[in-house]
Design an enzyme around this catalytic site. Structure first.
Site, PDB file in Angstrom:
ATOM      1  CB  CYS A  42      -0.935   0.001   1.201  1.00 33.54           C
ATOM      2  SG  CYS A  42      -2.027   1.438   1.247  1.00 33.54           S
ATOM      3  CB  CYS A  47      -3.189   2.439  -1.562  1.00 29.66           C
ATOM      4  SG  CYS A  47      -3.545   0.729  -1.182  1.00 29.66           S
ATOM      5  CE  LYS A  50      -4.588   3.231  -6.323  1.00 29.68           C
ATOM      6  NZ  LYS A  50      -5.532   2.167  -5.890  1.00 29.68           N
ATOM      7  CE1 TYR A 180      -6.489  -2.406  -7.111  1.00 25.58           C
ATOM      8  CE2 TYR A 180      -7.426  -4.596  -7.375  1.00 25.58           C
ATOM      9  CZ  TYR A 180      -6.525  -3.746  -6.770  1.00 25.58           C
ATOM     10  OH  TYR A 180      -5.648  -4.221  -5.839  1.00 25.58           O
ATOM     11  CD  GLU A 184      -6.933   1.813  -9.164  1.00 21.53           C
ATOM     12  OE1 GLU A 184      -7.806   2.022  -8.305  1.00 21.53           O
ATOM     13  OE2 GLU A 184      -5.852   1.243  -8.916  1.00 21.53           O
ATOM     14  CG  HIS A 439     -29.019  22.388  -4.581  1.00 19.25           C
ATOM     15  ND1 HIS A 439     -28.979  21.507  -5.637  1.00 19.25           N
ATOM     16  CD2 HIS A 439     -29.189  23.635  -5.107  1.00 19.25           C
ATOM     17  CE1 HIS A 439     -29.125  22.191  -6.755  1.00 19.25           C
ATOM     18  NE2 HIS A 439     -29.255  23.487  -6.463  1.00 19.25           N
ATOM     19  CD  GLU A 444     -28.439  18.299  -4.889  1.00 16.14           C
ATOM     20  OE1 GLU A 444     -29.551  18.600  -4.431  1.00 16.14           O
ATOM     21  OE2 GLU A 444     -27.682  19.099  -5.474  1.00 16.14           O
TER      22      GLU A 444
END
Length: 450
Positions: A42, A47, A50, A180, A184, A439, A444
């Site tokens: 990681c 992670c 990356k 993934y 990525e 908003h 939302e």
């Protein structure tokens, strides 16, 4: 006589670090063995670096949209070499930070590679020599490594780890894989000015994720400039670095300056000599029970080496749960029933709970209700370009309970992290509907879906 420890942790990745520090906090005498840098996949080659590359590559789209917001830009160009060097410097900083945290926690860091000599005895080998240690308990947290397919010329290609070692980037890269990591990296490289072709064996990207979401990511990647070829896998790689040729199963031939193989990972158990400890394996994977225990009562395992859910937060919680249970007198187990995940493509995907396909397969199509919203976010209203957002709720019709929340679009991971709390508490669609919208925001839409 070998030195005796309450706990020896093999591997200084996310799970090993978490377990070692938590066990030491409970009063255990802990040694942690690592032959590489501290931080694991990681921090060192996953992670963190990356995500830094993702941030860097995203500036291409930000700058392209800038004129719509009144910014007049001069000559702008990308220097990947600068970004790569800065990312490596940050990784080095984090490596030192984690070493310091181990010292502060009272954990003894042993530099070297561990090998079982018996169920309780380990041999640690380093450039300085060999050291034998005894352990009342052992935690195996050695993580995983990329796998190269067994095809001629595979050694000519990069694996994902190699990306972070480059001083600069080539003009073109062919990426093999549709998971993934492949997706990525494809988005990162295109954003940094590299021409990217992606070979995918299946007929779609991101197998295992909600299909509608993966299709939305595919559309966004195509708009970004990634050339995706489905139904094709490499059969051989020829040439030399800088001029490579790849033949695929669909009788296609591809030329690229570099090839990156993102074709899976496997537990990194080679060299542990698990046979001497009597630890049972299934392939390279270590099967464990709900308390992270292998078939040998005093030997445990966490993280990618058990190949259950290979995510950093899962490994961290497994390590802490082990330490709390064994050394803290607070028995607990990692709850894997609701684990959120994200894919940091451009556009970003995040998901928690059941996909539409999983829900319908489990409950029956007639028992599931799906709510969705598709729109272009306000951030892209002026440039009138870029991928559309997709927000999706999968609901059990009989109970109105939300079984899955999914999103493709900006800030998906941040939004789904909060949605995971609601799903964990058993929220219904009515609970979402009762929540007042904030908003204008992307999130939302989760509380205003018809």
């Amino acid at each position: 006589m070998a030195e005796r420890w309450d706990l020896v942790v093999i591997g200084a990745g996310s799970g090993g670090l978490a377990a070692a520090k938590r066990a030491a906090a409970h009063g255990a005498r802990v040694a942690l063995i690592e032959g590489d840098r501290v931080g694991g996949t990681c921090v060192i080659r996953g992670c963190v670096p990356k995500k830094l590359l993702v941030y860097g590559s995203a500036y291409r789209e930000t700058l392209a949209n800038a004129t719509s917001f009144g910014w007049e830009l001069g000559d702008v160009r990308c220097k990947p070499a600068t970004l790569l060097a800065n990312v490596r410097a940050e990784v080095d900083r984090l490596d030192g930070l984690h070493v310091g945290l181990l010292v502060k926690a009272g954990v003894e860091l042993m530099r070297g590679w561990a090998r079982f000599e018996s169920p309780h005895e380990l041999l640690v080998t380093s450039a300085e020599g060999e050291q034998r240690i005894d352990a009342n308990r052992v935690l195996i947290a050695v993580g995983g490594r990329p796998v190269r397919p067994a095809i001629p010329g595979a050694e000519l290609a990069w694996v994902s780890d190699d990306l972070f070692l480059q001083d600069d980037l080539p003009a073109s890269v062919l990426i093999v894989g549709g998971g993934y990591i492949a997706c990525e990296v494809a988005c990162i490289l295109v954003g940094l000015g590299v021409a990217v072709t992606q070979l995918v064996r299946r007929d779609h990207l991101l197998a295992g994720f909600d299909r509608e979401l993966s299709d939305a990511v595919q559309a966004g990647m195509g708009e970004l400039g990634v050339s995706i070829r489905f139904g094709a896998a490499p059969v051989r790689i020829d040439g030399s670095p800088g001029i490579l040729s790849v033949d695929d199963t669909a009788a296609g031939v591809h030329q690229a300056a570099a090839v990156l193989l993102a074709t899976g990972r496997e537990p990194f158990t080679a060299g542990l000599n698990l046979e001497a400890a009597g630890v049972r394996q299934e392939g390279a994977r270590l099967p464990v029970d709900a308390d992270q225990r292998t078939n040998i009562p005093h030997i445990y395992a966490v993280g990618d080496v058990i190949d259950r859910i290979n995510l950093t937060p899962v490994a961290v919680d497994e390590g802490r749960a082990f330490a709390d249970s064994v050394f803290g007198g607070k028995p607990r187990r990692t709850d894997l029933s609701l684990v959120a995940s994200a894919v940091f493509t451009q556009p970003e995907l995040a998901s928690v709970g059941l996909s539409e396909e999983e829900a319908k397969r489990t409950l029956g199509a007639e028992a599931v209700r799906v709510h969705r919203a598709r729109f272009r976010s306000l951030a892209l209203a002026l440039p009138q370009r870029g991928p559309r957002c997709l927000l999706k709720l999968v609901v059990e019709d009989a109970t109105d309970r939300v079984l899955g929340a999914h999103m493709v679009g900006e800030h998906s991971a941040e939004i789904i992290q909060m949605a995971a709390i609601a799903l964990g508490m058993g929220a219904t669609k009515a609970d979402f509907d009762r929540t007042m919208a904030l908003h204008p925001s992307v999130a939302e839409e989760f509380v205003t879906m018809a």
